[in-house]
Design an enzyme around this catalytic site. Structure first.
Site, PDB file in Angstrom:
ATOM      1  N   LYS A  60       0.837  -1.209   0.000  1.00  0.00           N
ATOM      2  CA  LYS A  60       0.000   0.000   0.000  1.00  0.00           C
ATOM      3  C   LYS A  60       0.867   1.254   0.000  1.00  0.00           C
ATOM      4  CE  LYS A  60      -3.799  -2.555   1.952  1.00  0.00           C
ATOM      5  NZ  LYS A  60      -4.541  -3.042   3.124  1.00  0.00           N
ATOM      6  N   GLN A 104      -5.027  -1.971   9.463  1.00  0.00           N
ATOM      7  CA  GLN A 104      -4.868  -3.269   8.790  1.00  0.00           C
ATOM      8  C   GLN A 104      -5.492  -4.385   9.631  1.00  0.00           C
ATOM      9  OE1 GLN A 104      -3.491  -3.716   5.633  1.00  0.00           O
ATOM     10  NE2 GLN A 104      -4.226  -5.812   5.832  1.00  0.00           N
ATOM     11  N   ASP A 127     -11.068   2.534   3.915  1.00  0.00           N
ATOM     12  CA  ASP A 127     -11.429   1.127   3.694  1.00  0.00           C
ATOM     13  C   ASP A 127     -12.948   0.957   3.616  1.00  0.00           C
ATOM     14  OD1 ASP A 127      -9.499  -0.733   3.195  1.00  0.00           O
ATOM     15  OD2 ASP A 127      -9.072  -1.204   5.295  1.00  0.00           O
TER      16      ASP A 127
END
Ligand code: NAP
Length: 290
Positions: A60, A104, A127
């Site tokens: 990322k 994450q 997200d």
């Protein structure tokens, strides 16, 4: 590839579509910098030392650098307390120079994924996992849409799928993929059926699909006999097997049946990070104009 059915199955190139999206994001980042005198920024939080999560987070950051997005990397030990993590998220929520926050997942045992990712400010939730963003997706309103579902919709557009009035079948109902994909298809006026582990006759339902999205995590669950001739098939599944990465779709057996299909790897996978970059510039633009 044409077979005796006469159907020439098109293999959808996710890498190429993702590269196109990243180029568009890079242009928006440049424009943002010219207008606001700074570049958009993403902060990732990784708790613990899970090797797969480590690779995902590194990828990322690399992808951010390639399109000119600034990224910061918060790494915390596996025994980090929920209170500490909550405090860090709160601080990042308040910081003006942080446009996107990515926690994450999965978190180490003892930390609640949903509760902690739910603390991220919705406008920085790149997200798309907070209840507010998930709810906006269900309501068909503008939102930071979860990255993989967003990627699925872009691939369908590239495949030329006529979604309005189409029979769309989504196999899988997770909050991460299946449910948001079903909502996004509904917002495009498809007639949507969602299948899951209790669906009685999966093939009977999937054979009705003009558009079939497989997001299960069960290698080769869907074969050619379960696909309507000419259907567009998007394979989200990625399972590590002895033979490498496997999708939910038996790729070889749908060739000559499906109108188009995504490969694994090289289909949905590359879209997920590209959509994260798109969400980050979208969050930055929205915050700058708020
Ligand atoms: P998940 O949370 O485990 O959900 C799987 C879903 O599949 C559940 O809704 C489950 O039903 C359903 N299911 C299980 N067995 C089934 C069966 N035999 N028939 C029909 N439905 C069945 O998984 P996920 O997070 O959504 O991920 C799904 C797959 O996508 C995984 O392989 C994952 O690695 C992959 N993925 C890929 C990307 C990417 O970037 N390419 C991103 C995210 C996920 P129940 O609800 O009834 O249990």
């Amino acid at each position: 590839m044409t077979t005796e059915t006469g159907i020439d199955t098109r293999v959808i190139d996710g890498k190429a579509v993702a590269a196109e999206l990243r180029t568009q994001v890079a242009a928006r980042v440049k424009e943002f910098e010219q207008q606001h005198g700074r570049v958009p920024s993403l902060t990732t939080i990784l708790v613990g030392d899970d090797p797969a999560s480590n690779v995902y987070v590194n990828n990322k950051h690399k992808a951010c650098a390639e399109v000119g997005i600034d990224s910061a990397d918060e790494r915390l030990p596996a025994d980090t307390s929920a209170e500490y993590l909550a405090g860090l998220i709160d601080e990042l929520n308040r910081r003006d120079d942080v446009d996107g926050i990515l926690l994450q997942l999965p978190l180490p045992d003892g930390l609640d994924d949903d509760a902690l990712s739910g603390l991220i400010a919705p406008e920085k939730d790149v997200d798309g996992l907070t209840t507010l963003n998930a709810g906006r997706v269900v309501q068909g309103r503008d939102a930071l849409v979860p990255c993989t579902p967003s990627g699925v919709m872009i691939l369908l557009e590239h495949a030329g799928a006529e979604l309005s009035g189409a029979e769309a079948v989504v196999v899988g109902r997770s909050n991460l993929v299946g449910r948001p994909v079903a909502s996004l298809l509904l917002a495009k006026n498809a007639t949507v059926t969602t299948c899951h582990s209790r669906t009685r006759d999966l093939g009977e339902v999937t054979r009705r699909a003009d558009v079939l999205i497989a997001c299960v995590g069960s290698p080769k669950l869907i074969d050619g006999s379960m696909v309507k001739p000419g259907a567009i098939v998007i394979d989200v599944g990625t399972t590590r097997t002895e033979d490498g990465l496997s999708g939910d779709v038996d790729f070889d057996s749908v060739l000559g049946v499906a109108g188009a299909v995504t490969p694994v790897p090289g289909g949905v996978g590359p879209m997920t990070i590209a959509c994260l970059l798109e969400n980050t510039i979208k969050a930055a633009e929205a915050r700058a104009s708020a």
